[in-house]
Design a protein around this motif. Structure first.
Motif, PDB file in Angstrom:
ATOM      1  N   GLY A  77      39.468  35.323  -3.736  1.00 19.15           N
ATOM      2  CA  GLY A  77      40.395  36.408  -4.062  1.00 19.15           C
ATOM      3  C   GLY A  77      41.641  36.000  -4.832  1.00 19.15           C
ATOM      4  O   GLY A  77      42.683  36.640  -4.697  1.00 19.15           O
ATOM      5  N   VAL A  91      39.852  37.977 -10.848  1.00 21.77           N
ATOM      6  CA  VAL A  91      39.384  38.137  -9.476  1.00 21.77           C
ATOM      7  C   VAL A  91      38.389  39.279  -9.524  1.00 21.77           C
ATOM      8  O   VAL A  91      38.746  40.413  -9.853  1.00 21.77           O
ATOM      9  N   SER A  92      37.130  38.961  -9.286  1.00 18.78           N
ATOM     10  CA  SER A  92      36.092  39.979  -9.423  1.00 18.78           C
ATOM     11  C   SER A  92      35.422  40.144  -8.077  1.00 18.78           C
ATOM     12  O   SER A  92      34.588  39.349  -7.674  1.00 18.78           O
ATOM     13  N   TYR A  93      35.862  41.199  -7.378  1.00 23.54           N
ATOM     14  CA  TYR A  93      35.400  41.380  -6.017  1.00 23.54           C
ATOM     15  C   TYR A  93      34.143  42.235  -5.937  1.00 23.54           C
ATOM     16  O   TYR A  93      33.505  42.304  -4.909  1.00 23.54           O
ATOM     17  N   THR A  94      33.815  42.900  -7.044  1.00 28.39           N
ATOM     18  CA  THR A  94      32.650  43.786  -7.030  1.00 28.39           C
ATOM     19  C   THR A  94      31.685  43.342  -8.123  1.00 28.39           C
ATOM     20  O   THR A  94      32.070  42.668  -9.079  1.00 28.39           O
ATOM     21  N   SER A 154      32.802  44.559 -11.557  1.00 33.01           N
ATOM     22  CA  SER A 154      33.826  43.771 -12.244  1.00 33.01           C
ATOM     23  C   SER A 154      33.260  42.425 -12.710  1.00 33.01           C
ATOM     24  O   SER A 154      33.637  41.919 -13.761  1.00 33.01           O
ATOM     25  N   GLY A 184      33.107  35.940   5.085  1.00 37.95           N
ATOM     26  CA  GLY A 184      32.975  36.502   6.416  1.00 37.95           C
ATOM     27  C   GLY A 184      33.995  37.601   6.677  1.00 37.95           C
ATOM     28  O   GLY A 184      34.728  37.968   5.772  1.00 37.95           O
ATOM     29  N   PRO A 185      34.075  38.170   7.840  1.00 38.34           N
ATOM     30  CA  PRO A 185      33.341  37.749   9.038  1.00 38.34           C
ATOM     31  C   PRO A 185      31.845  38.094   9.038  1.00 38.34           C
ATOM     32  O   PRO A 185      31.106  37.498   9.798  1.00 38.34           O
ATOM     33  N   ARG A 198      37.429  33.462   8.378  1.00 39.98           N
ATOM     34  CA  ARG A 198      37.605  33.919   6.999  1.00 39.98           C
ATOM     35  C   ARG A 198      38.694  33.131   6.262  1.00 39.98           C
ATOM     36  O   ARG A 198      38.489  32.643   5.153  1.00 39.98           O
ATOM     37  N   GLN A 254      38.142  30.639   3.061  1.00 34.59           N
ATOM     38  CA  GLN A 254      38.823  30.863   1.778  1.00 34.59           C
ATOM     39  C   GLN A 254      39.619  29.626   1.353  1.00 34.59           C
ATOM     40  O   GLN A 254      39.533  29.173   0.209  1.00 34.59           O
ATOM     41  N   VAL A 271      46.667  39.761  -4.965  1.00 32.55           N
ATOM     42  CA  VAL A 271      45.255  40.082  -4.689  1.00 32.55           C
ATOM     43  C   VAL A 271      44.717  39.156  -3.603  1.00 32.55           C
ATOM     44  O   VAL A 271      43.954  39.585  -2.731  1.00 32.55           O
ATOM     45  N   THR A 314      42.935  40.183  -0.035  1.00 33.54           N
ATOM     46  CA  THR A 314      41.570  39.754   0.323  1.00 33.54           C
ATOM     47  C   THR A 314      41.541  38.857   1.554  1.00 33.54           C
ATOM     48  O   THR A 314      40.463  38.489   2.002  1.00 33.54           O
ATOM     49  N   THR A 315      42.705  38.508   2.099  1.00 30.79           N
ATOM     50  CA  THR A 315      42.664  37.782   3.390  1.00 30.79           C
ATOM     51  C   THR A 315      42.267  38.737   4.514  1.00 30.79           C
ATOM     52  O   THR A 315      41.869  38.275   5.585  1.00 30.79           O
ATOM     53  N   VAL A 316      42.379  40.037   4.279  1.00 32.41           N
ATOM     54  CA  VAL A 316      42.026  41.018   5.315  1.00 32.41           C
ATOM     55  C   VAL A 316      40.502  41.220   5.309  1.00 32.41           C
ATOM     56  O   VAL A 316      39.926  41.523   4.261  1.00 32.41           O
ATOM     57  N   PRO A 317      39.833  41.036   6.454  1.00 34.00           N
ATOM     58  CA  PRO A 317      38.373  41.189   6.485  1.00 34.00           C
ATOM     59  C   PRO A 317      37.934  42.553   5.969  1.00 34.00           C
ATOM     60  O   PRO A 317      38.606  43.558   6.218  1.00 34.00           O
ATOM     61  N   GLY A 318      36.830  42.559   5.249  1.00 31.31           N
ATOM     62  CA  GLY A 318      36.303  43.827   4.721  1.00 31.31           C
ATOM     63  C   GLY A 318      37.027  44.318   3.487  1.00 31.31           C
ATOM     64  O   GLY A 318      36.909  45.490   3.106  1.00 31.31           O
ATOM     65  N   ALA A 319      37.774  43.433   2.817  1.00 33.07           N
ATOM     66  CA  ALA A 319      38.603  43.843   1.686  1.00 33.07           C
ATOM     67  C   ALA A 319      37.792  44.401   0.521  1.00 33.07           C
ATOM     68  O   ALA A 319      38.313  45.187  -0.276  1.00 33.07           O
ATOM     69  N   SER A 320      36.512  44.031   0.432  1.00 29.53           N
ATOM     70  CA  SER A 320      35.786  44.385  -0.785  1.00 29.53           C
ATOM     71  C   SER A 320      35.599  45.896  -0.937  1.00 29.53           C
ATOM     72  O   SER A 320      35.355  46.389  -2.024  1.00 29.53           O
ATOM     73  N   VAL A 370      39.458  46.590  -2.464  1.00 27.54           N
ATOM     74  CA  VAL A 370      40.002  45.742  -3.534  1.00 27.54           C
ATOM     75  C   VAL A 370      38.892  45.484  -4.539  1.00 27.54           C
ATOM     76  O   VAL A 370      37.897  44.833  -4.219  1.00 27.54           O
ATOM     77  N   LYS A 371      39.047  46.015  -5.743  1.00 28.04           N
ATOM     78  CA  LYS A 371      37.979  45.837  -6.726  1.00 28.04           C
ATOM     79  C   LYS A 371      38.144  44.528  -7.494  1.00 28.04           C
ATOM     80  O   LYS A 371      37.156  43.962  -7.976  1.00 28.04           O
ATOM     81  N   GLY A 372      39.365  44.051  -7.634  1.00 30.61           N
ATOM     82  CA  GLY A 372      39.563  42.787  -8.337  1.00 30.61           C
ATOM     83  C   GLY A 372      40.903  42.768  -9.028  1.00 30.61           C
ATOM     84  O   GLY A 372      41.759  43.636  -8.785  1.00 30.61           O
TER      85      GLY A 372
END
Lengths: 417, 417
Positions: A282, A304-307, A310, A357-358, A391, A395, B286, B290-296, B299-301
């Motif tokens: 991230g 940063v490409s989380y999807t 992207s 994760g998680p 997590r 990271q 960003v 993204t340190t928060v679990p389930g960010a995807s 957060v798209k990027g």
């Protein structure tokens, strides 16, 4: 000279504040030959504080008292010490003036309580506080020197570095110095490192060899005592060379630097620049690089490409690769690195994609991470890692691995782990 | 019940390791009515360790001893305690088996030294260690209970949470509980907050109101003691409401959450997504999200654009804007946010551009930062900040400001600071 550090504050006892002063002071004392034997923390209670001071008075020659110098009724350090030593506090006229000026500058009236911050030990020293209203103080009784320091780290640290250290050096007989040489390692665990150096660790008493696990990685410290720093370094040198001959491949710094600092130094020296593409980290890789001052010369930027959208639409990874291999795959890592290097026009590009994760993702396990390293004119390398932890740890570990891979490439050329 | 925490290890005295155990244990003790009165650290020296234990024996009913349970000759905690108490250590047959199994699994022979880790106090309790070879131990003598814990945080913490806490709850008479309610603030300094709440802080003794400066921001804790948690909460509630009526605008959490956690929760609840464009923060905004679990899901990027070329070519800021106003300008922040939102197709985009230092840039001063917030169907907002501190602090402060701006928008709609 034996010393101890006492930190004062109920917030320490309640666990609201982490005590970093004791470490800070210990670390500064070792090189100048002061042995810190105890750290104590106690709340803002007169009886307990006085008892702790009495214990210190019997066993140490130098006592640091941190905190409890503020203007409120809770701030009792000076008063407790005066009572234990049977000393009388007196007002320092100059500091009273400084206090009044301080409040004039803030355009607010001086609260009556604040005047107690001008009370000092008449036989001791006053260390002006450039950042706040509580001066540092010293007083000596029965051969024990007390140094009182304000609690906020932003006040204590500059005062300690600029005023207390020179004062301490004048106290210490210059018979012996302790010198410590750090060696930082990555990619080898603490126990594996100890195993490879077992005979050296067991055999040597001067220097002593000790390992310290970092958040990610291990630091080894060779600590020697001698009459001078030069003689201490001479004792350390042959052991240092022997260690490098055995595990030098994992050593990235002998100057207490972080991996990102070392990478930035190498990029700068070789006049190379880098860009990044990150999924599971991230943005941590590029952020770590930009924490180093002057980063804009070598770090051009990153994605940063989380999807998947992207990764495809913005970075340029092909839909086919994403469909066939998935976002967490060596193929995606390779394309991320290559397209990023082209878009940012950099010498290197590093990519990270994985499962922090998680929960598993795409049916792939938590901790599976791919790192790609693209370099102009060289085939792109891809590394597969299986990382452990939560997590945050995955990271951080993935980001440090990415930096270490770039470090090795910069140091050695093409061959890496 | 009065308790103290003793941490053992020469690495603490040399300043190589930061003591986090004392805070960890204090924080866990407060809610169950155990008052921690002292923290002490001491090196791996038999005489000093024994002396520290003797002092604790006279003044506390509960003593935690952390570290010094390893297999080496330096590890002396158990031996020192046995000597002070006049107790004899005995081998625990079950733990000896566990040790042997542990080394069989690692496919290495068990070193002779490791057998001493099976020595326990026969009258006490053995707490199995799931993560290492040193079990936790307890022993009670003269009304003082000692709890011995392994030094590595990865071993101490799970053992403490899962085994020691239930053990402690059985020790404590359940006459009174201490309950603490946290309120986290951003955008208001510690002294300004105290000023606005001065009468409440002075007047109230139960709950006590205390402020704690965070790295960025301030936490206020309302700590009440009562017979039950419900009664403690009843004491806290009217004060809490009064505080919110005065400074509620700055309060982002009452659950000890970070700003990024609160932002992610709001995004999730409102089914909104975000992207970022960062210059001086280098990806920190960003990364924090993204340190928060389930960010995807939310957060798209993001872009990290450290050079003008990348701000132009990759993000899409016009050359004219960059030439006329410079990279560090409100106009650039606005375009960065708008182009990023379009490229990532998100509901919001947040941009940060500024001078993190140490040197000025484009003739603009260190600490000058612009933050842009683009939202679909709403004119883009731009904020100018003047931040203090070194590079790291400016980066962190700018990132937290960006998150707070997004937090306010999510909470209140369009009107923000």
């Amino acid at each position: 000279m034996q010393a101890e550090v006492i930190t004062v504050g109920s917030e320490l006892m309640l666990g609201f504040t982490l005590n970093t002063h004791s470490q800070y002071i210990s670390r500064a004392c070792v090189p100048i030959g002061i042995e810190v034997a105890y750290h104590t923390s106690v709340g803002d209670k007169m009886d307990r504080l006085a008892e702790v001071i009495k214990i210190a008075h019997h066993r140490s020659q130098l006592v640091f008292l941190c905190g409890g110098l503020g203007p409120t009724l809770d701030d009792l350090t000076k008063e407790a010490l005066a009572e234990v030593l049977g000393e009388t506090l007196m007002e320092d006229v100059l500091w009273r003036q400084r206090l009044e000026e301080f409040f004039v500058n803030r355009k607010s009236p001086i609260p009556a309580n604040n005047y107690k911050q001008a009370l000092v030990f008449p036989s001791g020293t006053v260390f002006p506080n450039e950042k706040g209203t509580a001066p540092g103080l010293s007083v000596t009784k029965d051969g024990v020197t007390y140094i009182l320091l304000p609690g906020p780290p932003g006040e204590l640290r500059p005062m300690f570095d600029l005023q207390i250290l020179p004062f301490l050096q004048s106290l210490v007989p210059s018979e012996e110095v302790i010198y410590s040489h750090p060696m930082s390692f990555f990619g080898i665990g603490e126990s594996a490192l100890e195993e490879k150096l077992k005979d050296l660790i067991t055999k040597n008493e001067n220097p002593i060899i000790a390992t310290y696990a970092l958040e990610i990685g291990v630091t080894l410290r060779l600590t020697a005592h001698a009459q001078t720093v030069i003689k201490a370094k001479e004792l350390i040198e042959p052991i240092r060379l022997e260690i490098l001959s055995r595990v030098g491949d994992y050593c990235y710094s002998e100057q207490d630097q972080s991996l990102e600092e070392v990478v930035m130094q190498l990029l700068h020296a070789k006049k190379k620049c880098v860009s990044t593409a990150e999924s599971c980290t991230g943005g941590l890789v590029v952020h770590l690089l930009t924490t180093v001052p002057g980063a804009s010369g070598e770090v051009k930027g990153g994605f940063v490409s989380y999807t998947n959208i992207s990764k495809g639409h913005i970075v340029g990874v092909s839909d086919e690769i994403l469909k066939t291999h998935g976002a967490v795959s060596g193929e995606t890592a390779k394309q991320l690195a290559e397209h990023t290097r082209e878009q940012f026009q950099t010498d290197f590009a590093i990519s990270v994609t994985g499962v922090a994760g998680p929960a598993p993702s795409e049916g792939k396990p938590v901790g599976l991470v791919y790192i790609g390293l693209a370099q102009e004119g060289v085939p792109t390398s891809v590394y597969e890692l299986s990382l452990n932890g939560n997590r945050e740890r995955i990271q951080r570990s993935a980001a440090k691995h990415a930096l270490f891979i770039l470090f090795e490439r910069l140091k050695k050329g093409e061959t890496t782990i």
